[in-house]
Design an enzyme around this catalytic site. Structure first.
Site: not given
Length: 757
Positions: A107, A136, A270, A294, A461
């Site tokens: 990312e 994280d 997450k 996100d 989610d």
């Protein structure tokens, strides 16, 4: 505070999309499926085992279509009117915005920085917003990038609000040059802002390969001797909007956090990061509403917060029962047409029942709901009932549920009682924020069980979503134009296969845990059709088995010289069914502006991900249920084209608007994901070749007749749907299937042919 005058126009309205013609088509397809099943039952004694396998597969397909028909029966969505908000609401509520990232390699930090900048520049009073980024991975590079982005935000935010910029992520905004008709002042500011963004991009790019900047500032001391899975809690107030009154040149609060991680502690991926965000934000700003996105989903609509507030603050809708507002996940690349169509039709269908399913990003939550409050706990005016007050506000209950931090308990009480946030200095909460980030803080509390984002599944989610709906809450769906949030899908290949496997495994985990819709539809407050919607989503992984068998049945019947499809006039059932389904799905794509090619690619990819990726979710969940292994959350790689970084030339940026020769190509590697697809292609090619040279059983051993043109057509259709694999067998590099995978698939294909003959 909202003005309750009924003479004023509404802040939002629910729009129904009922279409009786589409209902008739859905029911016709369902009728054809049941007719096929009835035909197979009547002729079951005249055919062999293949007929039974086909019947079981088609029974699964019929059940899935029955679920789809129920879901799509009454589609709906909400339309908001944010321009009416100021005249109806005198004091807008605060909103805490959450961004999660976990790996600076998969990312890219500049991508995270762009998401942050887009949120800081939203059309909402800056003193009512606060942005929290959870890292994280505990990466000093990510922190450095975000810290530099916060400096650029002091230029970017005023620029966006002064000129009402539509696209507020710099890497997308600077793709196009300014319109020549713009004023000279705008052109001057545009050039200056672009230069500053290019400086930011170069700083981040240089820092990626050189860590000397770590020693230049004491601010990075907290990152010394840290590892992604072994480090202490880090909470840093990067920017504080002290004394802000909501003027255009103000930048909202920005806080960087990284929770403590130790190798011997569960951190719940997450979901654990989201719960830490809830606690830290509760201590610092304690906004009644929370937005989570996100790290690759930037805000594309500047009024997105105002749109969501229209839903929450509209009294005539009984807004106290709306737990969250979900926006569709849209993408700026061309790899997500199928998901867009799925959201448009099935998403609106679910929205017309009890509300959309929380999709993990682009969602506004109410803090009280995430703290475990149910519908029955509220009075008519939205305040806690006397019974609920005794239940939730008792000090011993609060400490048992939320942890032993007195500051945390105090913030929970204020949130539950809907008290306004005290405007304290954020730095005063740093010590308490460190405390609630310890890896043992949640031990013997209700975090992840009944409070916050729920654990026990990598699909946090969906797990959290069904927990909210099971308490009687509803949710709302808004699909504005332009899209509220835009992101990037991983390219078709190993990364998307990994992502699909993770989704399917996580959904199966929910199907077999205490949140299962099979339990909820009978003993909880979730509506029956909403349970069916969850059942449709959660059984994605299980559908891989009938899909895989049905892709192999035409080849088996062709080699075995047995009939798979009905003969004579009854073949019309299959032809009509396939034809109607193709025309129906094609219409769905084209009505949203997609091409025939896009429709075909999506149909192909659906078969590929079902048989090649979802298939592996079944052994994953079996091993977990047996206690042999646990599921693992692997971060999906996020890609950011170089031309979007802002450092390229104008020519390079304009070339990005045109597809390159490799655009849309399927990528391969040596992972097992591509073994089933290669096997399917080889088996069907072998069956077609065997049929052409007469390599079949001489005569069928049953009264149902032998194979014919229908089975040949079935093999051709399967090969066509798996065309990327056929091309990959002759491709090179990452666009070619490795020889080792082809060899393994060929070995299994030979065994299949021998078995069939």
């Amino acid at each position: 505070m909202a003005d309750s005058s009924s003479s004023l126009p509404p802040l939002c309205e629910k729009i129904s999309y009922k279409n009786y013609f589409l209902r008739a088509v859905d029911l016709t397809i369902l009728g054809l499926l049941f007719s096929l099943l009835l035909y197979r039952i009547l002729l079951m004694n005249q055919n062999n085992t293949v007929w039974v396998v086909a019947f079981l597969c088609e029974s699964c397909f019929s059940f899935v279509w029955l679920l789809i028909t129920c879901i799509k029966w009454s589609p709906a969505a909400y339309k908001s009117y944010p321009e009416r908000l100021d005249e109806r609401v005198h004091d807008l509520p605060s909103v805490d915005m959450f961004v999660t990232t976990a790996d600076p390699v998969r990312e890219p930090p500049i991508l995270v920085a762009n998401t942050l900048l887009s949120l800081l520049a939203l059309n909402y009073p800056a003193n009512k917003l606060a942005c929290y980024v959870s890292d994280d991975g505990c990466s000093p590079l990510t922190y450095f990038s975000l810290k530099e982005a916060s400096k650029f935000a002091k230029i970017w935010v005023p620029f966006c609000k002064k000129y009402n910029v539509k696209v507020r992520a710099p890497f997308r905004y600077f793709l196009n040059p300014p319109v020549p008709t713009e004023s000279s002042e705008f052109s001057k500011d545009w050039e200056m802002t672009k230069r500053e963004y290019e400086k930011l991009s170069r700083k981040v790019e240089d820092a990626t390969g050189d860590s000397h900047w770590l020693d230049e500032e004491d601010d990075f001391e907290a990152f010394s001797n840290t590892k992604p899975n072994d480090h202490s809690t880090i909470v840093k107030v990067v920017w504080e909007n002290k004394g802000g009154v909501g003027e255009e040149n103000e930048v909202p609060h920005f806080v960087y956090i990284s929770r403590e991680k130790r190798p011997n502690y569960l951190h719940h991926y997450k979901a654990g990061a989201m719960n830490f965000l809830v606690r830290v934000s509760g201590l610092m700003t304690n906004a009644p509403y929370m937005l989570n996105v996100d790290c690759d989903m930037y805000a594309n609509e500047a009024d997105v917060v105002r749109q969501a507030m229209c839903i929450f603050l509209q009294k005539s809708m009984n807004s106290n029962h709306c737990a969250f507002v979900q926006y569709p996940q849209d993408f700026y690349d061309s790899n997500a047409d199928e998901l867009t169509v799925l959201q448009s039709y099935l998403g609106q269908g679910i929205a017309g029942i009890q509300g959309p399913i929380y999709a993990g990003s682009g969602c506004f939550h109410t803090r009280r709901v995430m703290y475990g409050v149910s519908i029955d706990d509220l009075e008519e005016d939205g305040s806690l009932s006397s019974v609920a007050a005794r239940k939730y506000l008792a000090e011993e209950n609060l400490e048992r549920k939320f942890g032993n931090s007195k500051e945390m308990v105090k913030s929970v009480v204020e949130a539950l009682q809907r008290k306004p946030n005290p405007q304290n200095t954020l730095a005063n909460s740093l010590e308490a924020a460190q405390e609630v980030g310890h890896c043992h803080y949640e031990y013997q509390t209700s975090w992840g069980k009944t409070i916050g984002w729920l654990y026990e599944s990598t699909a946090e989610d969906a797990n959290t979503s069904i927990g909210i709906h099971s308490r009687g809450w509803t949710s709302s769906y808004i699909s504005p134009e332009p899209p509220a949030f835009l992101g990037a899908m991983p390219p078709g290949g190993p990364d998307v296969m990994l992502q699909q496997r993770r989704w399917a495994t996580g959904l199966l985990e929910v199907l077999f845990n205490k949140q299962s819709p099979l339990i909820g539809m009978f003993c909880r407050k979730i509506r029956f059709r909403q349970s069916l919607a969850y059942l449709y989503i959660f059984t994605w992984g299980l559908r891989s088995i009938p899909e895989l068998f049905y892709c192999l049945l035409p080849a088996y019947c062709l080699l075995h010289n047995s009939a798979l499809f009905p003969k004579g006039v009854y073949l019309g059932i299959i032809v009509t069914l396939v034809g109607m389904h193709c025309l129906y799905t094609l219409w769905e794509f084209m009505s949203l502006g997609f091409s025939v090619q896009s429709w075909f690619v999506s149909q192909s990819f659906w078969r590929i991900k079902t048989t090649c990726s979802w298939l592996f979710s079944i052994p994953d969940i079996i091993l977990k249920l047996l206690g042999i292994s646990k599921t693992v959350f692997i971060v999906t790689k996020k890609t950011m084209p170089k031309t979007m970084s802002g450092t390229g030339s104008g020519k390079a940026q304009r070339e990005d608007d045109y597809p390159n020769k490799n655009s849309g190509k399927f990528e391969f590697d040596g992972s097992l994901y591509f073994l089933p697809g290669t096997f399917i292609v080889l088996v069907n090619l072998a069956a077609l070749a065997g049929c052409s040279v007469g390599l079949q059983r001489l005569s069928p051993r049953h009264r149902g007749g032998g194979s014919g043109l229908a089975e040949v057509g079935g093999c051709i259709l399967v090969v066509t749907l798996f065309l990327p694999f056929l091309k990959g067998m002759f491709g090179k590099g990452k666009y070619g299937i490795p020889l080792s995978t082809i060899s393994k698939a060929a070995f299994f294909a030979v065994l299949f042919v021998v078995f069939a003959l």
